[in-house]
Design a protein around this motif. Sequence first.
Motif, short mmCIF file in Angstrom:
data_model
loop_
_atom_site.label_atom_id
_atom_site.label_comp_id
_atom_site.label_asym_id
_atom_site.label_seq_id
_atom_site.Cartn_x
_atom_site.Cartn_y
_atom_site.Cartn_z
N GLU B 102 0.80 -1.23 0.00
CA GLU B 102 0.00 0.00 0.00
C GLU B 102 0.83 1.28 0.00
O GLU B 102 0.27 2.36 -0.03
CB GLU B 102 -0.95 0.01 1.21
N SER B 129 -3.64 -5.67 -2.96
CA SER B 129 -3.16 -4.34 -2.54
C SER B 129 -2.96 -3.45 -3.78
O SER B 129 -3.00 -3.93 -4.92
CB SER B 129 -1.84 -4.48 -1.80
N ARG B 130 -2.73 -2.17 -3.54
CA ARG B 130 -2.52 -1.24 -4.66
C ARG B 130 -1.34 -1.66 -5.51
O ARG B 130 -1.38 -1.59 -6.74
CB ARG B 130 -2.25 0.17 -4.13
N ARG B 369 1.54 6.14 2.92
CA ARG B 369 0.50 5.53 2.08
C ARG B 369 -0.34 6.57 1.33
O ARG B 369 -0.94 6.26 0.32
CB ARG B 369 -0.43 4.67 2.94
#
Lengths: 139, 387
Positions: B102, B129-130, B369
């Motif tokens: 993230e 996750s990103r 983040r």
Amino acid sequence: MKRLTTVRLETPPGESLLNITDQVQAAVRDSGLAEGICVVFVPHTTAGLIINSGSDPATADDIRSELRRLVPTRVDFHHTYDTPADAAGHVKTTLTGTSLSLIVSGGKLMLGRSQRLMLAEFDGPRQRQVLVRVMADPA
Amino acid sequence: MNPMIAQVHSLPGLIRELVPVLDDTVRKTLDHELCLSVKRLYVTGCGDSHHASLGSELAFETIAGRPAEPMSALQFARYAAGHLPPTGPGTNLVIGVSVSGEVARTTEALRLARQAGAGTLAVTATTGSRLAETAELVIRSSTPPFPEPPGAHTPGVRSYLASQLALLLIAVRIGEVRGHLDWAAATARRRDILALSEAAQETVLACDQAARALAEEWRDADAFVFVGGGPNYATALFSAAKVLEASGDAAVGQDTEEWAHLHFFARARSTPTFFITAGERDLSRAIEVAAAARTIGRRVVAVAPPSVAALREVASRILPLADGVPEMLSPVIASIPGALFAAYRSELLGEPFFRPTGDGREPGLSRVRTSQMWDTWHVPLDRLDRR
């Protein structure tokens, strides 16, 4: 009678054809078999067995070249868990087969004058086994 | 035993557990076309993930046979992504490492790498996750659950190991598929990586009480310097990071040569200074620099295998590493002594990890983040958020 012998080999890198005639003949001799059948088997999936001429080493080169032409090492094999050479080796092994049955008479393999028994290594270097099992003719 | 010490003690078993799983994942994720196309690798991340990336460079170059450039995520995203060599599809592979998946900067790095036509691979513990969503390929590097007190937030030790192992096994995979390693050599490298379990066990046993004793003896110190060369420059940075996270003391990781150019002149005389080496390419310089450090009054610790007698003779204290581990794999075990020292210092001082809540360090303040991310390499400077 010693019915089963395991011949162990260390193969060189890449592809190779290794003459194993003497080791198999020795296994037959040590077994005490006079008349019968000898089965030779390799318990591997990227190495096979062939019989061909041992007179001129270039013959082995031709066999290897033609197998490579038929089954080139490429990137679109479905089996990608190992290497492209490994994937190609599986297919080449299917073409050569992994076992041979040979006639034994007078305690010797009944091979033609120029015939040699060869282990075909398609993904060396590896430690390979060749299993030699003898069966006597019925008395 | 605080949870960080417990984590360090769990590392040998974790290596045994993770290597087969990660190897299987890596083999299934990196196909032949990718491995055969890649000409160079970029390995990027932040914090521990950056350290894991730095520590993998020698392994990539030796095992995979490809040049590797580790760099921080900021460096890659803002200063390198637009300048990748235009050598064709699949020739540049960018590996983004992030446990959470993230962090903004590493996600941005892979986003811009992808725009630049590079192959992108995420090494993350967090699927979905990103980072994982941004990358074309994902290696899941999660670790099995580890018992900790409720709400505990422990400096990453197990997660760092998982990232290190994943990168090493990626190097073996690329090297094997490319034919840089034959089957026997690749199998031997995988065995070497698995055998790090025994080396880690030996290192934990040898260092545990020594690290505790050192933390007690040098309780008065309030700054620490960790020094390493090559892959163990990453270990030096990681060890300093663990001190910062665990006990909050000022700690710096420094390259061995750079120490001689910079820290040599520091006013404080008795700063504990840890020289970390596997005893290979950096050894002669580590001995020279450690001798200089001792001469000017530094408290010198050798973090080195027993076979490195010359450095151990220069040092006033020793935290021994297991012998026989190749330098390119050594960061896996060389990270243990510093982590143990940091964990014991935190325990002795009664200092909570990551500082107590309520001292102004609200979660999210550092914006690792939520940092502003670039969508494209071509950002006109006058449109940047200059807050």
